[in-house]
Design an enzyme around this catalytic site. Structure first.
Site, PDB file in Angstrom:
ATOM      1  CD  GLU A 288      -3.323  -0.023   2.055  1.00  0.00           C
ATOM      2  OE1 GLU A 288      -4.266  -0.814   1.921  1.00  0.00           O
ATOM      3  OE2 GLU A 288      -3.139   0.630   3.092  1.00  0.00           O
ATOM      4  CG  HIS A 309       7.996 -29.800  -0.104  1.00  0.00           C
ATOM      5  ND1 HIS A 309       8.604 -30.998  -0.399  1.00  0.00           N
ATOM      6  CD2 HIS A 309       8.725 -29.245   0.901  1.00  0.00           C
ATOM      7  CE1 HIS A 309       9.644 -31.170   0.413  1.00  0.00           C
ATOM      8  NE2 HIS A 309       9.739 -30.114   1.206  1.00  0.00           N
ATOM      9  CE  LYS A 423     -12.371   1.373   1.074  1.00  0.00           C
ATOM     10  NZ  LYS A 423     -11.808   2.389   1.944  1.00  0.00           N
TER      11      LYS A 423
HETATM   12  O1  PA5 Z   1      -3.641   1.270   5.895  1.00  0.00           O
HETATM   13  C1  PA5 Z   1      -4.763   1.709   5.662  1.00  0.00           C
HETATM   14  O2  PA5 Z   1      -5.016   2.909   5.722  1.00  0.00           O
HETATM   15  C2  PA5 Z   1      -5.892   0.781   5.311  1.00  0.00           C
HETATM   16  O3  PA5 Z   1      -5.488  -0.531   5.141  1.00  0.00           O
HETATM   17  C3  PA5 Z   1      -6.925   0.807   6.409  1.00  0.00           C
HETATM   18  O4  PA5 Z   1      -6.321   0.396   7.606  1.00  0.00           O
HETATM   19  C4  PA5 Z   1      -8.103  -0.091   6.081  1.00  0.00           C
HETATM   20  O5  PA5 Z   1      -8.642   0.236   4.840  1.00  0.00           O
HETATM   21  C5  PA5 Z   1      -9.182   0.036   7.144  1.00  0.00           C
HETATM   22  O6  PA5 Z   1      -9.594   1.353   7.258  1.00  0.00           O
HETATM   23  P1  PA5 Z   1     -10.350   1.868   8.540  1.00  0.00           P
HETATM   24  O7  PA5 Z   1      -9.441   1.685   9.711  1.00  0.00           O
HETATM   25  O8  PA5 Z   1     -10.645   3.296   8.261  1.00  0.00           O
HETATM   26  O9  PA5 Z   1     -11.593   1.029   8.685  1.00  0.00           O
END
Ligand code: PA5
Length: 440
Positions: A288, A309, A423
């Site tokens: 990310e 394996h 989303k």
């Molecule tokens: O690192 C990030 O920002 C994302 O992976 C969020 O943690 C994830 O989308 C969950 O978001 P939230 O904590 O707002 O529910």
């Protein structure tokens, strides 16, 4: 002092010390941008100082919650997705028995929700909760993420039905934004105990906030030691500007050098299955943070010897896309001896007198040499053992290296605009208010 050591012995044919030295200026500039807060995403740098600046009252309050809830529950349901659950799961699974769910324990067993939309999963979870005492942590920074919102609606109804509304509200702890979001609203209205995720800490960098600390403490692990390890690694990362001594800078330099030489995939490899969620957390952290603007190393993970394996053939002989980063653990936490057997029908008497760890270490050594000889560069991240202190160091090490590496790659390591695309489509398909009339 760093308990983490980068061993570049198996990189010799691929990256030279001179090349690392040539990168020094660039890496130190990225470090400077990160630590001075002058780069892109600089409103999300709160994690940098968390180990030293986390308010002691937060840790004390978490311990009070554990003392209040742990004696009366068997399960602690942690509802969250991505950065709101992976860090806690990584630490808990690294430390707990692989068979913890089947064993008696003095601590609650943590189960997860909000990371999937599988109907079967929720049916199975509710069946478990029907017959067992439990409490809930609902964790969402935005407080609006669909998956945890759906999970919380389901679990909250079950909890209220089981214990009544008043007792249920004492068994729910929310971790969310200080001011906004649906979860914040619900928590205020229902009077839940609440922890705040600081505005300047993004999800994937939040494991050292209550997001990670609460579930880890509830599972019975020492969050003081975790924070102490992170603190010592913070000092290490800030102090040294020598690439070969500063382990996070060294790692960031090596992976960027390999990327520039065409190694687009990094496989994080462990030889201990309880580290597999460290890999899941690491994949989110790096994927990310770096996978944007059509750039970035693809983070992948394997558990050896198991995956030797299955994926071993590809790693040894397939397309040379990748490099391998092995988390190499020196000492186990327990010992098991191999029984003698005079008949030796299985032919493994030659192993007698060796510990399983010695056998595993030889498997590891044989593997990294084979992979190197097959054309896969191998970075070894050596750690002495798996405990709270070392995990605290490992978390901060990976986070700091990620910030430096992302800036060196030339991206903003602290945003995640790509996560929104699915989303939007899902909301259009489900008819969420505000998305009417839009089509895919
Ligand atoms: O690192 C990030 O920002 C994302 O992976 C969020 O943690 C994830 O989308 C969950 O978001 P939230 O904590 O707002 O529910």
């Amino acid at each position: 002092m760093s308990k983490i050591n980068i061993n570049a012995e198996y990189l010799r044919n691929f990256v030279t010390d001179a090349e690392v030295e040539q990168m020094s200026k660039e890496i130190l500039s990225s470090k400077q941008v990160l630590t001075s807060g002058t780069g892109k995403g600089n409103d999300f740098l709160g994690w940098l100082k968390l180990p030293t600046e986390l308010d002691a009252s937060i840790v004390a309050s978490i311990k009070e919650d554990v003392a209040r809830l742990a004696p009366k529950i068997k399960y602690f349901v942690v509802i969250g997705i991505g950065g709101s659950y992976l860090g806690a799961r990584a630490v808990i699974e690294a430390l707990q028995s692989e068979f913890a769910s089947c064993m008696p324990s003095n601590h609650p067993f943590v189960v997860y929700a909000g990371h999937t939309l599988s109907e079967d999963y929720y049916k199975q979870l509710l069946q478990l909760l029907d017959n067992n005492d439990y409490a809930v942590a609902v964790i969402s920074k935005s407080g609006t993420t669909t998956e945890p919102a759906v999970a919380f609606r389901i679990v909250k109804a079950h909890l209220e039905n089981k214990y009544g509304k008043a007792e249920a509200s004492k068994r729910i702890i929310a971790v969310t934004d200080a001011r906004k979001g649906a979860l914040h609203e619900i928590s205020v209205q229902e009077n839940y105990k609440m922890y705040v995720i600081p505005d300047n800490v993004g999800g994937r960098f939040s494991v050292l906030t209550p997001v990670g600390l609460l579930p880890i403490a509830m599972a019975g692990y020492d969050i003081d030691k975790l924070l102490e390890g992170a603190r010592d690694m913070q000092k290490h990362c800030y102090e040294s500007d020598d690439l070969f001594s500063n382990q996070a800078l060294y790692y960031a330099a090596l992976r960027n050098l390999l990327y520039r030489k065409g190694r687009k995939v990094e496989m994080l490899v462990n030889f201990l299955p309880n580290l597999r969620y460290i890999s899941e957390w690491w994949k989110q952290l790096y994927g990310e943070s770096e996978g944007k603007d059509h750039k970035g190393i693809l983070p992948h993970s394997l558990s050896f010897t198991t995956d030797l394996h299955s994926m071993g053939q590809y790693v040894q002989d397939g397309e040379r896309l990748m490099f391998e980063t092995v988390i190499s653990v020196a000492e186990p936490n327990a010992h098991v001896s191999i029984p003698a057997d005079d008949a030796n029908l299985d032919g493994i008497n030659y192993l007698l007198g060796k510990s399983l760890t010695e056998i595993n270490h030889n498997a590891e050594k044989g593997t990294v040499i084979a992979h190197r000889d097959g054309g896969v560069p191998v970075i070894k991240i050596e750690i002495p053992c798996v405990d709270e202190y070392v995990l605290g160091q490992l978390i901060y090490f990976f986070e700091f290296a990620c910030g430096v590496s992302g800036y060196t790659l030339g991206v903003n390591p602290f945003d995640q605009p790509g996560v929104e695309a699915y989303k939007k489509n899902m909301f259009i398909l489900l008819g969420k208010p505000g998305y009417e009339g839009m089509s895919l």
